[in-house]
Enzyme design. Structure first.
Site, PDB file in Angstrom:
ATOM      1  N   ARG A  35       0.816  -1.219   0.000  1.00  0.00           N
ATOM      2  CA  ARG A  35       0.000   0.000   0.000  1.00  0.00           C
ATOM      3  C   ARG A  35       0.851   1.271   0.000  1.00  0.00           C
ATOM      4  NH1 ARG A  35      -5.171  -1.173   3.986  1.00  0.00           N
ATOM      5  NH2 ARG A  35      -6.394  -2.333   2.452  1.00  0.00           N
ATOM      6  N   LYS A 197     -17.170 -17.176   3.676  1.00  0.00           N
ATOM      7  CA  LYS A 197     -18.592 -17.014   3.957  1.00  0.00           C
ATOM      8  C   LYS A 197     -19.426 -16.455   2.811  1.00  0.00           C
ATOM      9  CE  LYS A 197     -18.339 -16.569   8.914  1.00  0.00           C
ATOM     10  NZ  LYS A 197     -18.439 -15.655  10.042  1.00  0.00           N
ATOM     11  N   GLY A 350      -8.301  -8.469   0.494  1.00  0.00           N
ATOM     12  CA  GLY A 350      -7.076  -8.717   1.235  1.00  0.00           C
ATOM     13  C   GLY A 350      -6.466 -10.096   1.055  1.00  0.00           C
ATOM     14  N   GLY A 373     -12.251  -4.164   1.723  1.00  0.00           N
ATOM     15  CA  GLY A 373     -13.653  -3.756   1.860  1.00  0.00           C
ATOM     16  C   GLY A 373     -14.100  -2.829   0.741  1.00  0.00           C
TER      17      GLY A 373
HETATM   18  C1  3PG Z   1      -8.731  -1.667   5.278  1.00  0.00           C
HETATM   19  O1  3PG Z   1      -7.609  -2.167   5.399  1.00  0.00           O
HETATM   20  O2  3PG Z   1      -9.752  -2.345   5.178  1.00  0.00           O
HETATM   21  C2  3PG Z   1      -8.816  -0.183   5.183  1.00  0.00           C
HETATM   22  O3  3PG Z   1      -7.602   0.407   5.542  1.00  0.00           O
HETATM   23  C3  3PG Z   1      -9.944   0.350   6.020  1.00  0.00           C
HETATM   24  O4  3PG Z   1      -9.760  -0.001   7.360  1.00  0.00           O
HETATM   25  P1  3PG Z   1     -11.016  -0.356   8.253  1.00  0.00           P
HETATM   26  O5  3PG Z   1     -11.608  -1.609   7.708  1.00  0.00           O
HETATM   27  O6  3PG Z   1     -10.483  -0.495   9.653  1.00  0.00           O
HETATM   28  O7  3PG Z   1     -11.990   0.808   8.133  1.00  0.00           O
HETATM   29 MG    MG Z   2     -11.328  -3.310   6.367  1.00  0.00          MG
END
Ligand code: 3PG
Ligand code: MG
Length: 397
Positions: A35, A197, A350, A373
């Site tokens: 990142r 899930k 991720g 997300g």
């Molecule tokens: C992530 O890694 O999902 C983003 O940096 C956002 O973080 P968060 O899910 O804690 O809002």
């Molecule tokens: Mg997140």
């Protein structure tokens, strides 16, 4: 969306929101700097233009309190190494000391503000805090795709106070790639969806039924679909309350002519252990004391065939418990399958990102999103608040 390249930034103070929410080990070292690397094009461009660069980010979930383990110090240090220039870390992200530090900046200087989430106002999207952040700069730049699904002060409210707000090059690239894949795709467009899930992918599956030609399902979420088809899945992870919903998705898909592919066999074990004895069974024959932990070899072959001829592939979620060697083959094979097609391939989320990197073949994927997300919310058809805020600004499109 206007970007940093569409406005004059020479000598200007830029507040660049990035997502330096990177993994750290116990020694507070950055274990994956993807990142940080991802925003180097924006930062290098701003440096070339002799802007004054104020970098802002969150890290972890300190919940509005100062938690030293969530300091941005390791990320700031890594940034200094990558840019090969001094990068100063501020003690906070707002307040007089920060203002003084910013006032002393010269063109080409770069500072990193301390974790935005040390202040509860950040996640509450409060105006006063957003205004204080905006007040540090002449131009606000959002280059934090991975947190643009959060209506946080430094992502959303800030655009109402900054004199000028634009997108960074990473955010623009992420949105362009996503549009290319889902809005104006070259077809056939195939979605590969995995992960544990169904519940976390339900909205994405529903939305994808409207856009894609095929959906290939793997990971433990496939088990819930197998149950909907009437198979017993032994001790496998299943979301019982979603078996019916999975059945409805299969029905809707067939009505819409979207082809869905489910595992025909699985790698099983008695427990989720890297040393567990494994076996391969057709989905019709999963023993009561076994659980499916990866797609099997026949499934892998089937999925390779289903991908043949694909022109665009969107992949989110691993095919099995790839973190453990005996259950990693399905996911790593999938990297080979998708790259063999020559299709435009976009990977997001991720775990998938981690799996592709671990396969050593990340460079063969057209685009790997930095978003978890945020990427999933795009798959769900949602508009990200951070992007909506930039687009809402008159003359910004
Ligand atoms: C992530 O890694 O999902 C983003 O940096 C956002 O973080 P968060 O899910 O804690 O809002
Ligand atoms: Mg997140």
């Amino acid at each position: 969306m206007k970007t940093i390249k569409d406005v004059a930034i020479a000598g200007k103070r830029l507040l660049i929101r990035v997502d330096f929410n990177v993994p750290l080990n116990k020694e507070q070292q950055v274990t994956d700097d993807t990142r940080i690397q991802a925003v180097l094009p924006t930062l290098k461009y701003a440096l070339e233009q002799k802007a004054r660069i104020i970098v802002a980010s969150h890290l972890g979930r300190p919940k509005g309190k100062v938690v030293p383990e969530f300091s941005l110090k390791p990320a700031a240090e890594r940034l200094g190494v990558l840019l090969n220039q001094p990068v100063q870390l501020a003690t906070d992200c707002v307040g007089e000391a920060v203002q003084a530090m910013v006032a002393a900046m010269k063109p080409g200087d770069i500072i990193v503000l301390e974790n935005l989430r040390f202040h509860p106002e950040e996640e509450k999207n409060l105006d006063a805090f957003a205004q204080a952040l905006a007040g540090l700069s002449d131009i606000y730049v959002n280059d934090a795709f991975a947190v643009s699904h959060r209506a946080n002060a430094s992502v959303e409210a800030i655009t109402r106070f900054a004199p000028l707000s634009v997108a960074g090059l990473l955010l623009k690239n992420e949105m362009d790639y996503f549009d290319k894949a889902m809005t104006t795709p070259q077809r056939p467009l195939v979605a590969v969806i995995g992960g544990a899930k169904v519940s976390s992918k339900l909205a994405a599956l529903e939305n994808m039924l409207l856009h894609v030609d095929k959906i290939i399902i793997g990971g433990a979420m496939a088990n819930t679909f197998l149950r909907a088809m009437g198979y017993a899945t032994g001790k496998s992870l299943v979301e019982n309350e979603l078996i019916e919903t999975a059945g409805t998705i299969l029905k809707k898909a067939s009505e819409k002519g979207v082809r869905i592919y489910l595992p025909v066999d699985g790698i099983t074990a008695g427990q989720v252990e890297p040393t567990a004895a494994t076996a391969v069974f057709p989905v019709q024959e999963i023993p009561a004391d076994q659980m499916i932990l990866d797609i099997g070899p026949a499934t892998s072959l089937l999925y390779a065939e289903a991908l043949q001829g694909a022109k665009t592939i969107v992949w989110n979620g691993p095919m099995g418990v790839f973190e453990m060697t005996p259950f990693s083959k399905g996911t790593f094979d999938m990297v080979d399958h998708v790259t063999a097609t020559g299709a435009i391939t976009i990977v997001g989320g991720g775990d998938t990102d981690a799996a592709v990197h671990r396969s050593g073949k990340a460079d063969r994927i057209s685009y790997i999103s930095t978003g978890g997300g945020a990427f999933l919310e795009l798959l769900e058809g949602k508009v990200l608040p951070g992007v909506a805020a930039l687009e809402a600004i008159p003359n910004n499109n």
